[in-house]
Design an enzyme around this catalytic site. Structure first.
Site, mmCIF file in Angstrom:
data_model
loop_
_atom_site.group_PDB
_atom_site.id
_atom_site.type_symbol
_atom_site.label_atom_id
_atom_site.label_comp_id
_atom_site.label_asym_id
_atom_site.label_seq_id
_atom_site.Cartn_x
_atom_site.Cartn_y
_atom_site.Cartn_z
ATOM 1 N N TYR A 28 0.837 -1.057 0.082
ATOM 2 C CA TYR A 28 -0.157 0.076 0.003
ATOM 3 C C TYR A 28 0.916 1.100 -0.081
ATOM 4 C CZ TYR A 28 -4.446 -2.195 0.760
ATOM 5 O OH TYR A 28 -5.594 -3.143 0.800
ATOM 6 N N LYS A 56 3.616 -15.701 2.244
ATOM 7 C CA LYS A 56 4.117 -16.563 1.054
ATOM 8 C C LYS A 56 5.402 -16.557 1.191
ATOM 9 C CE LYS A 56 2.592 -17.918 -3.011
ATOM 10 N NZ LYS A 56 1.597 -18.958 -3.063
ATOM 11 N N ASP A 108 -2.174 -18.786 0.250
ATOM 12 C CA ASP A 108 -3.100 -19.074 -0.640
ATOM 13 C C ASP A 108 -4.050 -20.358 0.031
ATOM 14 O OD1 ASP A 108 -0.799 -20.306 -0.475
ATOM 15 O OD2 ASP A 108 -0.789 -20.974 -2.807
ATOM 16 N N ASP A 133 -6.041 -7.936 4.177
ATOM 17 C CA ASP A 133 -7.346 -6.998 3.510
ATOM 18 C C ASP A 133 -8.030 -8.336 2.730
ATOM 19 O OD1 ASP A 133 -8.899 -5.082 2.179
ATOM 20 O OD2 ASP A 133 -7.746 -5.285 0.112
ATOM 21 N N ASP A 192 -12.081 -9.918 4.315
ATOM 22 C CA ASP A 192 -13.242 -9.872 3.297
ATOM 23 C C ASP A 192 -13.628 -11.406 3.459
ATOM 24 O OD1 ASP A 192 -13.134 -6.941 3.039
ATOM 25 O OD2 ASP A 192 -13.879 -7.432 0.997
HETATM 26 C C1 IPM Z 1 -10.410 -2.214 3.665
HETATM 27 C C2 IPM Z 1 -10.621 -1.376 2.312
HETATM 28 C C3 IPM Z 1 -9.547 -0.701 1.996
HETATM 29 C C4 IPM Z 1 -8.050 -1.135 2.170
HETATM 30 C C5 IPM Z 1 -9.484 0.334 0.866
HETATM 31 C C6 IPM Z 1 -10.806 1.130 0.593
HETATM 32 C C7 IPM Z 1 -8.463 0.979 0.614
HETATM 33 O O1 IPM Z 1 -10.683 -2.511 1.388
HETATM 34 O O2 IPM Z 1 -10.430 -1.328 4.486
HETATM 35 O O3 IPM Z 1 -10.303 -3.170 3.705
HETATM 36 O O4 IPM Z 1 -7.928 -1.963 1.515
HETATM 37 O O5 IPM Z 1 -7.541 -1.182 3.436
HETATM 38 MG MG MG Z 2 -10.776 -4.205 2.103
#
Ligand code: IPM
Ligand code: MG
Length: 354
Positions: free
Chosen positions: A135, A185, A218, A242, A246
């Site tokens: 990032y 990884k 992975d 990240d 999710d």
């Molecule tokens: C999160 C989001 C952010 C990230 C994006 C929107 C920059 O996906 O908070 O997980 O990748 O950190």
């Molecule tokens: Mg995210």
């Protein structure tokens, strides 16, 4: 800081829950509103105005809704949009991102996995490194290679950056099951080889009581849906965290259920946000689930203020509300009768007690 999209609706409910817990527990909050995201661009021309930065610096915690609106993205170059400017700007210095993924027993039917895979419950804490890796690493941007147009991002980690996030992971594991899974990884990436070496050393020298395991990212993505109950605390670098968070959020039935905390050391104001984002498609319709934000308020109480009793009062109220059968649209399931954002807020408020 409500920000954009459903941030406005969910922060309103989160704030009501904090006010209620303050009232019943004899505490007091001083809230200062600040502009962020497209709301701030419209008013001031920038996604993170100086006033907002000053208010954040003068506060004990930042309670944040969401930023972003894809429909407006084309009007600004990527580098001036809210995600990099506001989100990454406010997170600066906050290297530890705590993302719990808990499947509430009342919502087991919403988990996309077969019931037998989740019957033992899911309670995973992802500790995501938040200020390093791809990032922020330089060089970054458009980059021609031998005259051929391309782009470059750089993954970079230093030993101290890995040590400090490893300590957060180990300390969290100590308070829970005593098990930590470090995800990397290391079969390919130099950053991951260093990561594994440093995490192993920190564990051996400072947390010999924690049982450390290592997993390739992975494989972790696969194991999370094959046997999620096997995980307790996961520590991993920024991009992996990240993506895995999710994935883990779906185990909890809905993105609308998950809170998060961004923590640092010293005097950077800690930052608390639901993980779901601005969801412009449902904004302003009373459809958003405020639970992620209300639980984010509980994380704020626990991590920024050390008010564990008050945090638990909020979490308990959410559990009781779900047990009583109240559902917003995202968790109502087929044939359910969903209630609105503010009705969900009301139900939770009514169950907050000292
Ligand atoms: C999160 C989001 C952010 C990230 C994006 C929107 C920059 O996906 O908070 O997980 O990748 O950190
Ligand atoms: Mg995210």
């Amino acid at each position: 800081m409500p920000g954009d999209g459903i941030g406005v609706e969910v922060i309103a409910e989160g704030r009501r829950a904090l006010d209620r817990v303050a009232q019943v527990c004899g505490r007091e909050f001083v809230f200062t509103d600040a502009l962020v995201g497209w709301a701030a661009i419209t008013a001031t021309g920038t996604a993170l105005p100086d006033d907002t930065i000053r208010i954040c610096r003068d506060s004990d915690a930042i309670f944040f809704g969401a930023v972003g609106d894809p429909a407006r993205d084309a009007s600004l170059p990527p580098s001036r949009r809210p995600e990099p400017v506001a989100l990454l700007g406010l997170r600066k210095g906050l290297y530890a991102n705590l993302r719990p993924a808990i499947l509430n027993p009342a919502l087991v039917g919403l988990c996309p996995l077969r019931p037998e895979l989740v019957q033992g419950g899911i309670d995973i804490l992802i500790v995501r490194e938040l200020t390093g890796g791809l990032y922020y690493g330089q060089p970054k941007g458009p980059h021609d290679i031998g005259g051929v147009p391309g782009a470059v991002d750089t993954m970079v980690y230093t030993v101290p950056e890995i040590e400090r996030i490893a300590r957060v992971g180990f300390a969290a594991a100590q308070k829970r099951s005593g098990r930590l899974c470090s995800v990397d990884k290391a079969n390919i990436l130099a950053c991951s080889q260093l990561w594994r070496e440093v995490v192993t050393r920190v564990g051996r020298d400072e947390f010999p009581d924690v049982q450390l395991s290592h997993m390739y990212v992975d494989n972790c993505a696969m194991q999370l849906i094959r046997n999620p109950g096997a995980f307790d605390v996961i520590v991993t670098e920024n991009t992996f965290g990240d993506i895995l968070s999710d994935e883990a959020s779906m185990l909890a039935g809905s993105l609308g259920m998950l809170p998060s905390a961004c923590l640092g050391d010293g005097d950077v104001t800690p930052f608390f946000e639901p993980i779901h984002g601005s969801a412009p498609d449902i904004a302003g319709k009373g459809l958003a689930n405020p639970i992620a934000t209300i639980l984010t308020g509980a994380m704020l109480l626990r991590h920024a203020l050390g008010w564990t009793v008050e945090a638990a009062a909020i979490e308990h109220a959410v559990e009781e509300t779900l047990k009583a059968g109240y559902r917003t649209a995202d968790i109502a399931g087929p044939g359910g009768s969903p209630i609105s954002t503010s009705e969900m807020g009301n139900q939770i408020l009514a169950r907050i007690s000292a």
